[in-house]
Design a protein around this motif. Sequence first.
Motif, mmCIF file in Angstrom:
data_model
loop_
_atom_site.group_PDB
_atom_site.id
_atom_site.type_symbol
_atom_site.label_atom_id
_atom_site.label_comp_id
_atom_site.label_asym_id
_atom_site.label_seq_id
_atom_site.Cartn_x
_atom_site.Cartn_y
_atom_site.Cartn_z
ATOM 1 N N ASP A 75 0.836 -1.208 0.000
ATOM 2 C CA ASP A 75 0.000 0.000 0.000
ATOM 3 C C ASP A 75 0.871 1.259 0.000
ATOM 4 O O ASP A 75 0.570 2.247 -0.695
ATOM 5 C CB ASP A 75 -0.927 0.010 1.218
ATOM 6 C CG ASP A 75 -1.967 -1.102 1.150
ATOM 7 O OD1 ASP A 75 -2.203 -1.620 0.048
ATOM 8 O OD2 ASP A 75 -2.528 -1.452 2.209
ATOM 9 N N LEU A 76 1.947 1.239 0.783
ATOM 10 C CA LEU A 76 2.855 2.391 0.829
ATOM 11 C C LEU A 76 3.528 2.612 -0.524
ATOM 12 O O LEU A 76 3.732 3.760 -0.940
ATOM 13 C CB LEU A 76 3.913 2.181 1.914
ATOM 14 C CG LEU A 76 3.447 2.370 3.357
ATOM 15 C CD1 LEU A 76 4.557 1.977 4.328
ATOM 16 C CD2 LEU A 76 3.029 3.819 3.601
ATOM 17 N N GLY B 185 2.213 1.980 -3.381
ATOM 18 C CA GLY B 185 1.209 2.624 -4.214
ATOM 19 C C GLY B 185 1.096 4.107 -3.919
ATOM 20 O O GLY B 185 0.998 4.937 -4.833
ATOM 21 N N GLN B 186 1.123 4.468 -2.637
ATOM 22 C CA GLN B 186 1.063 5.874 -2.261
ATOM 23 C C GLN B 186 2.303 6.620 -2.747
ATOM 24 O O GLN B 186 2.224 7.780 -3.171
ATOM 25 C CB GLN B 186 0.939 5.987 -0.738
ATOM 26 C CG GLN B 186 -0.357 5.424 -0.185
ATOM 27 C CD GLN B 186 -0.368 5.384 1.332
ATOM 28 O OE1 GLN B 186 0.431 6.046 1.989
ATOM 29 N NE2 GLN B 186 -1.280 4.599 1.896
ATOM 30 N N CYS B 187 3.437 5.943 -2.686
ATOM 31 C CA CYS B 187 4.689 6.559 -3.152
ATOM 32 C C CYS B 187 4.631 6.821 -4.654
ATOM 33 O O CYS B 187 5.051 7.884 -5.114
ATOM 34 C CB CYS B 187 5.861 5.639 -2.805
ATOM 35 S SG CYS B 187 7.471 6.307 -3.243
ATOM 36 N N THR C 289 1.960 7.354 -6.381
ATOM 37 C CA THR C 289 1.020 8.453 -6.593
ATOM 38 C C THR C 289 1.702 9.797 -6.338
ATOM 39 O O THR C 289 1.535 10.758 -7.098
ATOM 40 C CB THR C 289 -0.200 8.294 -5.665
ATOM 41 O OG1 THR C 289 -0.855 7.054 -5.958
ATOM 42 C CG2 THR C 289 -1.180 9.437 -5.864
ATOM 43 N N ALA C 290 2.472 9.880 -5.243
ATOM 44 C CA ALA C 290 3.183 11.122 -4.910
ATOM 45 C C ALA C 290 4.222 11.460 -5.969
ATOM 46 O O ALA C 290 4.407 12.628 -6.335
ATOM 47 C CB ALA C 290 3.841 10.991 -3.536
ATOM 48 N N SER D 27 2.535 12.858 -8.955
ATOM 49 C CA SER D 27 2.111 14.226 -8.680
ATOM 50 C C SER D 27 3.275 15.198 -8.816
ATOM 51 O O SER D 27 3.135 16.297 -9.378
ATOM 52 C CB SER D 27 1.511 14.303 -7.268
ATOM 53 O OG SER D 27 1.128 15.628 -6.967
ATOM 54 N N GLN E 93 10.913 10.852 -3.142
ATOM 55 C CA GLN E 93 10.019 9.753 -3.462
ATOM 56 C C GLN E 93 10.757 8.619 -4.160
ATOM 57 O O GLN E 93 10.457 7.440 -3.944
ATOM 58 C CB GLN E 93 8.857 10.250 -4.327
ATOM 59 C CG GLN E 93 7.878 11.161 -3.611
ATOM 60 C CD GLN E 93 7.212 10.469 -2.438
ATOM 61 O OE1 GLN E 93 6.955 9.286 -2.464
ATOM 62 N NE2 GLN E 93 6.928 11.235 -1.389
#
Length: 250
Positions: free
Chosen positions: A165-166, A168-170, A172-173, A176, A210
Amino acid sequence: MAAYHNDLSQFRQLRDQAARKKQLEARRAGLLPQCQDLAAQAEARKTERLEAEQELAGLESKGPLGLLYTIAGGKAQRLEEAQKTLRTAKEAEQQAVFAMAEAQASLAQTERELEGLTGLEDAFAAARQARSEALRTAGLPQSQQLLSLDESLTHEAGLTQAITDLCGQCRTALESAQQTLKLAGQAEQRRDFSITELLQYTANQTVQLQQALAQDLSALLARAEEEQLRLAEARDDLLAQDLFPDPDLL
């Protein structure tokens, strides 16, 4: 305990089949790109052979190429060279086709063997569950060992999911931040240099952080998956043991 011994035999057989399936899947993963590469090579050798045939036919005919060498001289030597080139091209094509056919046959055999193992995961999981339940209720020292392994596996599975999950968040960041860099480039085109400098600095810092975080998380995830696999193997090793005496031998 006769049922337990029957379960043991089935479990061991299914475990061997599961190991075989992993080997086959790894083989298939290697054969698929190999077959594609060999097919491309065979096609390239075919093109070379066709070109060599065309050149030789042109020399042997009364067309422009043959007429040119007839007038200029050296046609016999050029014919000999073209015939040699064609022989070499044919041999190369035959070798390429043979290598492609051999790899394709190996892939087909692998696919057939894998088809025969369809549904193995469910059967193996059911056999594992049956063995686990029997061992848990047996009251043996190995029963507590199994409980400890199951708890560790549950913990590692949760950790693996959290890291996934982390990751995936990474991602996404990171996406961005890369979008911010794109906006900075657009602002630069409008000559809004104050905003551009701020956006570029912030985005570059974010991208670097990131990317470093993504590398760390990937390494951590690999270690967690490796530990989870080790625990699963240890559990299956335990379940594959003959922990009860055969009633027929008593």
